[in-house]
Design a protein around this motif. Sequence first.
Motif, PDB file in Angstrom:
ATOM      1  N   LEU A  59      26.979 106.987  68.115  1.00  0.00           N
ATOM      2  CA  LEU A  59      27.574 106.426  66.899  1.00  0.00           C
ATOM      3  C   LEU A  59      26.618 105.435  66.250  1.00  0.00           C
ATOM      4  O   LEU A  59      26.368 105.483  65.034  1.00  0.00           O
ATOM      5  CB  LEU A  59      28.891 105.729  67.259  1.00  0.00           C
ATOM      6  CG  LEU A  59      29.575 104.916  66.150  1.00  0.00           C
ATOM      7  CD1 LEU A  59      30.013 105.826  65.013  1.00  0.00           C
ATOM      8  CD2 LEU A  59      30.751 104.135  66.718  1.00  0.00           C
ATOM      9  N   TRP A  60      26.057 104.556  67.037  1.00  0.00           N
ATOM     10  CA  TRP A  60      25.147 103.532  66.514  1.00  0.00           C
ATOM     11  C   TRP A  60      23.915 104.165  65.875  1.00  0.00           C
ATOM     12  O   TRP A  60      23.446 103.734  64.824  1.00  0.00           O
ATOM     13  CB  TRP A  60      24.734 102.599  67.641  1.00  0.00           C
ATOM     14  CG  TRP A  60      24.200 101.272  67.171  1.00  0.00           C
ATOM     15  CD1 TRP A  60      22.908 100.965  66.870  1.00  0.00           C
ATOM     16  CD2 TRP A  60      24.952 100.073  66.948  1.00  0.00           C
ATOM     17  NE1 TRP A  60      22.802  99.652  66.488  1.00  0.00           N
ATOM     18  CE2 TRP A  60      24.047  99.077  66.520  1.00  0.00           C
ATOM     19  CE3 TRP A  60      26.296  99.744  67.069  1.00  0.00           C
ATOM     20  CZ2 TRP A  60      24.447  97.778  66.230  1.00  0.00           C
ATOM     21  CZ3 TRP A  60      26.695  98.455  66.776  1.00  0.00           C
ATOM     22  CH2 TRP A  60      25.778  97.485  66.356  1.00  0.00           C
ATOM     23  N   ILE A  63      24.481 105.432  62.254  1.00  0.00           N
ATOM     24  CA  ILE A  63      24.793 104.485  61.188  1.00  0.00           C
ATOM     25  C   ILE A  63      23.489 104.019  60.553  1.00  0.00           C
ATOM     26  O   ILE A  63      22.540 103.691  61.259  1.00  0.00           O
ATOM     27  CB  ILE A  63      25.581 103.279  61.744  1.00  0.00           C
ATOM     28  CG1 ILE A  63      26.908 103.751  62.339  1.00  0.00           C
ATOM     29  CG2 ILE A  63      25.837 102.256  60.641  1.00  0.00           C
ATOM     30  CD1 ILE A  63      27.680 102.657  63.033  1.00  0.00           C
ATOM     31  N   THR A  68      23.329  98.268  60.396  1.00  0.00           N
ATOM     32  CA  THR A  68      23.333  97.754  61.765  1.00  0.00           C
ATOM     33  C   THR A  68      22.373  96.595  61.989  1.00  0.00           C
ATOM     34  O   THR A  68      22.474  95.923  63.027  1.00  0.00           O
ATOM     35  CB  THR A  68      22.978  98.870  62.769  1.00  0.00           C
ATOM     36  OG1 THR A  68      21.682  99.400  62.463  1.00  0.00           O
ATOM     37  CG2 THR A  68      24.008  99.985  62.724  1.00  0.00           C
ATOM     38  N   TYR A 200      36.221 103.413  66.839  1.00  0.00           N
ATOM     39  CA  TYR A 200      36.505 103.435  65.401  1.00  0.00           C
ATOM     40  C   TYR A 200      36.510 102.015  64.823  1.00  0.00           C
ATOM     41  O   TYR A 200      36.075 101.802  63.683  1.00  0.00           O
ATOM     42  CB  TYR A 200      37.832 104.131  65.144  1.00  0.00           C
ATOM     43  CG  TYR A 200      37.998 104.638  63.720  1.00  0.00           C
ATOM     44  CD1 TYR A 200      36.927 105.204  63.031  1.00  0.00           C
ATOM     45  CD2 TYR A 200      39.225 104.566  63.073  1.00  0.00           C
ATOM     46  CE1 TYR A 200      37.074 105.666  61.730  1.00  0.00           C
ATOM     47  CE2 TYR A 200      39.393 105.046  61.780  1.00  0.00           C
ATOM     48  CZ  TYR A 200      38.303 105.590  61.106  1.00  0.00           C
ATOM     49  OH  TYR A 200      38.466 106.071  59.825  1.00  0.00           O
ATOM     50  N   HIS A 203      32.883 101.308  64.210  1.00  0.00           N
ATOM     51  CA  HIS A 203      32.409 102.109  63.075  1.00  0.00           C
ATOM     52  C   HIS A 203      32.854 101.508  61.746  1.00  0.00           C
ATOM     53  O   HIS A 203      32.046 101.310  60.826  1.00  0.00           O
ATOM     54  CB  HIS A 203      32.938 103.537  63.227  1.00  0.00           C
ATOM     55  CG  HIS A 203      32.672 104.424  62.052  1.00  0.00           C
ATOM     56  ND1 HIS A 203      31.443 105.001  61.805  1.00  0.00           N
ATOM     57  CD2 HIS A 203      33.490 104.843  61.040  1.00  0.00           C
ATOM     58  CE1 HIS A 203      31.509 105.722  60.706  1.00  0.00           C
ATOM     59  NE2 HIS A 203      32.734 105.638  60.221  1.00  0.00           N
ATOM     60  N   HIS A 207      30.729  99.227  58.628  1.00  0.00           N
ATOM     61  CA  HIS A 207      30.701  99.735  57.258  1.00  0.00           C
ATOM     62  C   HIS A 207      31.477  98.839  56.289  1.00  0.00           C
ATOM     63  O   HIS A 207      31.502  99.105  55.092  1.00  0.00           O
ATOM     64  CB  HIS A 207      31.271 101.157  57.211  1.00  0.00           C
ATOM     65  CG  HIS A 207      30.299 102.199  57.685  1.00  0.00           C
ATOM     66  ND1 HIS A 207      30.182 102.550  59.013  1.00  0.00           N
ATOM     67  CD2 HIS A 207      29.376 102.942  57.026  1.00  0.00           C
ATOM     68  CE1 HIS A 207      29.235 103.479  59.142  1.00  0.00           C
ATOM     69  NE2 HIS A 207      28.741 103.723  57.959  1.00  0.00           N
ATOM     70  N   PHE A 235      37.784 111.082  62.645  1.00  0.00           N
ATOM     71  CA  PHE A 235      36.685 110.430  63.352  1.00  0.00           C
ATOM     72  C   PHE A 235      36.583 110.953  64.778  1.00  0.00           C
ATOM     73  O   PHE A 235      35.478 111.228  65.269  1.00  0.00           O
ATOM     74  CB  PHE A 235      36.906 108.923  63.341  1.00  0.00           C
ATOM     75  CG  PHE A 235      35.961 108.148  64.219  1.00  0.00           C
ATOM     76  CD1 PHE A 235      34.674 107.860  63.793  1.00  0.00           C
ATOM     77  CD2 PHE A 235      36.359 107.695  65.472  1.00  0.00           C
ATOM     78  CE1 PHE A 235      33.796 107.145  64.604  1.00  0.00           C
ATOM     79  CE2 PHE A 235      35.490 106.983  66.284  1.00  0.00           C
ATOM     80  CZ  PHE A 235      34.207 106.702  65.846  1.00  0.00           C
ATOM     81  N   ILE A 239      33.197 112.690  66.326  1.00  0.00           N
ATOM     82  CA  ILE A 239      32.389 112.063  67.364  1.00  0.00           C
ATOM     83  C   ILE A 239      32.355 112.914  68.634  1.00  0.00           C
ATOM     84  O   ILE A 239      31.353 112.956  69.352  1.00  0.00           O
ATOM     85  CB  ILE A 239      32.895 110.630  67.657  1.00  0.00           C
ATOM     86  CG1 ILE A 239      31.811 109.829  68.366  1.00  0.00           C
ATOM     87  CG2 ILE A 239      34.178 110.628  68.440  1.00  0.00           C
ATOM     88  CD1 ILE A 239      32.102 108.341  68.456  1.00  0.00           C
TER      89      ILE A 239
END
Length: 268
Positions: A59-60, A63, A68, A200, A203, A207, A235, A239
């Motif tokens: 996930l990281w 982004i 980040t 989530y 996430h 954002h 989501f 993922i």
Amino acid sequence: MITRQATKRRRNSGDSVLVLLDSDPEDEPSRKLRNSTRANFIRDKKLGSNLFQTLLEDLWSKIPVEKTWPCTYLDCLWFSLYKDDLMREKVLNWIKTKHIFTAKYTFIPIVSWGHWSLLILCHFGEPQQMRPRIPFMLLLDSLHETEPRRLERDIRRFILDVYRSQEKEENSDSIAKIPLFLPKVPQQTNGEACGIYVLYFIHLFIHSIPSSYTQEGWPCFLNKDWFTVEELESFRKEIFAWNFDAAMVNPGEQPPSPVIFTPVLVER
């Protein structure tokens, strides 16, 4: 003395963790720990620590860096391992590599009593004269009926030891004054979805870096209507699709059906 070859198995309300001890934080706690059991998420109902960390790292990486750069995160096992007297010093040394005192937001996944929640350190890494706000902490929990406030004593002890290990001039009285907020975020109604909620939360928070705050002091977007069940489910599907290759089965076996999480929001 504990050696690299030594291992220790911890069980925390059904969450098994294989800990490799003398090691580099990027190699062992974040990588090698996960490799042996990546396929388990297909068979298990709950998100175990191995899969959770894999999903968090993926996930990281997806982004945009401009989102980040003011943030960092800790390995999902470190808070739990910190509470082990034999591991505390090692964990505090690992945390030094994450530079949380240069980050605006630090995400700390917590798994305790078999339940996932998320601690966020806010404005800890900004010079005092440049801080738009005083440091504060957010504890986001998708199951408030588990009484997340019971984590507060461990959290404050953890923060104090992190400060001391990095030679910061803080004492127990000043740490006790740092606000710890528990916003009313969307809630789950089953016992299986807490890990997906935490991912989530991370996430969406990244954002939606806070620009306005409630009268109580936390970011305005943190409320029970932050997201819908449909958005969470979308989501979740995305993922898990990123990591479906982790669900390897032995040759000749029929792959079992993926676990489907069906969280439902409730009014609080």
